[in-house]
Design a protein around this motif. Sequence first.
Motif, mmCIF file in Angstrom:
data_model
loop_
_atom_site.group_PDB
_atom_site.id
_atom_site.type_symbol
_atom_site.label_atom_id
_atom_site.label_comp_id
_atom_site.label_asym_id
_atom_site.label_seq_id
_atom_site.Cartn_x
_atom_site.Cartn_y
_atom_site.Cartn_z
ATOM 1 N N UNK A 112 -37.510 15.570 14.602
ATOM 2 C CA UNK A 112 -37.266 14.246 15.189
ATOM 3 C C UNK A 112 -36.067 13.533 14.646
ATOM 4 N N UNK A 113 -35.207 13.404 15.126
ATOM 5 C CA UNK A 113 -33.998 12.277 14.387
ATOM 6 C C UNK A 113 -33.640 11.201 15.149
ATOM 7 N N UNK A 114 -33.090 9.932 14.562
ATOM 8 C CA UNK A 114 -32.569 9.103 15.392
ATOM 9 C C UNK A 114 -30.872 8.453 15.489
ATOM 10 N N UNK A 115 -30.964 8.154 16.536
ATOM 11 C CA UNK A 115 -29.757 7.713 16.786
ATOM 12 C C UNK A 115 -29.436 6.368 16.808
ATOM 13 N N UNK A 116 -28.069 5.904 16.428
ATOM 14 C CA UNK A 116 -27.593 4.731 17.265
ATOM 15 C C UNK A 116 -26.879 4.954 18.398
ATOM 16 N N UNK A 117 -27.219 4.212 19.616
ATOM 17 C CA UNK A 117 -26.378 4.037 20.867
ATOM 18 C C UNK A 117 -26.043 2.798 21.504
ATOM 19 N N UNK A 118 -24.781 3.194 22.077
ATOM 20 C CA UNK A 118 -25.266 1.668 22.870
ATOM 21 C C UNK A 118 -25.336 2.050 24.542
ATOM 22 N N UNK A 119 -26.187 1.625 25.043
ATOM 23 C CA UNK A 119 -26.726 1.956 26.714
ATOM 24 C C UNK A 119 -27.317 2.764 26.282
ATOM 25 N N UNK A 120 -28.685 2.898 27.484
ATOM 26 C CA UNK A 120 -29.699 4.309 27.669
ATOM 27 C C UNK A 120 -28.611 5.187 27.700
ATOM 28 N N UNK A 121 -27.759 4.989 28.610
ATOM 29 C CA UNK A 121 -27.038 6.276 28.995
ATOM 30 C C UNK A 121 -25.850 6.433 27.787
ATOM 31 N N UNK A 122 -25.440 6.064 27.124
ATOM 32 C CA UNK A 122 -24.951 5.621 26.241
ATOM 33 C C UNK A 122 -24.908 7.542 25.217
ATOM 34 N N UNK A 123 -24.162 7.611 24.569
ATOM 35 C CA UNK A 123 -23.691 9.424 23.560
ATOM 36 C C UNK A 123 -24.528 8.189 22.199
ATOM 37 N N UNK A 124 -25.181 9.146 21.428
ATOM 38 C CA UNK A 124 -25.889 8.980 20.843
ATOM 39 C C UNK A 124 -24.505 9.462 19.231
ATOM 40 N N UNK A 125 -24.416 8.160 17.989
ATOM 41 C CA UNK A 125 -23.699 8.464 17.379
ATOM 42 C C UNK A 125 -24.395 7.771 16.345
ATOM 43 N N UNK A 126 -23.808 8.474 14.995
ATOM 44 C CA UNK A 126 -24.827 7.626 13.080
ATOM 45 C C UNK A 126 -25.899 8.284 13.767
ATOM 46 N N UNK A 127 -26.483 9.634 13.675
ATOM 47 C CA UNK A 127 -27.855 10.473 13.257
ATOM 48 C C UNK A 127 -28.317 10.424 11.936
ATOM 49 N N UNK A 128 -29.524 10.719 12.724
ATOM 50 C CA UNK A 128 -30.076 11.088 11.340
ATOM 51 C C UNK A 128 -30.106 12.521 11.408
ATOM 52 N N UNK A 129 -30.384 12.724 10.191
ATOM 53 C CA UNK A 129 -30.619 14.297 9.808
ATOM 54 C C UNK A 129 -32.762 14.984 10.646
ATOM 55 N N UNK A 130 -32.294 16.105 11.496
ATOM 56 C CA UNK A 130 -33.731 15.978 12.111
ATOM 57 C C UNK A 130 -35.087 16.319 10.858
ATOM 58 N N UNK A 131 -35.513 15.933 10.878
ATOM 59 C CA UNK A 131 -37.234 16.013 10.548
ATOM 60 C C UNK A 131 -38.077 16.609 10.593
ATOM 61 N N UNK A 132 -38.481 17.590 9.911
ATOM 62 C CA UNK A 132 -39.571 18.949 11.128
ATOM 63 C C UNK A 132 -41.312 18.333 11.172
ATOM 64 N N UNK A 133 -42.254 18.282 11.643
ATOM 65 C CA UNK A 133 -42.885 18.015 11.302
ATOM 66 C C UNK A 133 -44.270 19.318 12.415
ATOM 67 N N UNK A 134 -45.278 18.769 12.641
ATOM 68 C CA UNK A 134 -46.095 19.272 13.326
ATOM 69 C C UNK A 134 -46.750 18.221 13.806
ATOM 70 N N UNK A 135 -47.675 18.818 15.156
ATOM 71 C CA UNK A 135 -48.369 17.859 16.211
ATOM 72 C C UNK A 135 -49.589 17.933 15.752
#
Length: 135
Positions: A112-135
């Motif tokens: 999972x990762x998180x990004x800033x986005x201007x609007x629900x369909x906006x292009x993501x930017x300033x994203x974090x790195x991916x973090x790996x985990x398990x369900x």
Amino acid sequence: MAKRQWSIMAVIASATLMVALSAQPAQASGSVCTVWYDNNFCSGEVKFASDGEILKVLDLRADGHGVKGFLQQYYDFSWHWVTPSSGLYNGYGNGWTAVHDYDIPEGRDVRYRVCLTDGASGSPYACSAWAIDSA
């Protein structure tokens, strides 16, 4: 019963309890953060809890930007988007959290990762790195 027998029984009971507890699956959870302005403040955060496969997207800064969390699962030798593949958007503003409960098989690797986005369909930017985990 003699004092020594009670001690032996207590040791056996303790060992049995430790084995039973260690057999429980580990509950993974973690978080990632995106920074924007001066790389010191967490603007948005994604928290993942494997118990229930819950993804939380937090907006932590009154900066006028929305936050979007993305979740993928690993199977068949590659990463696949978890529905909704467009990500979980939080455009409610500073201090709000968007939450989604996913259905992912236990023990499967996720990222999972998180990004800033201007609007629900906006292009993501300033994203974090991916973090790996398990369900």
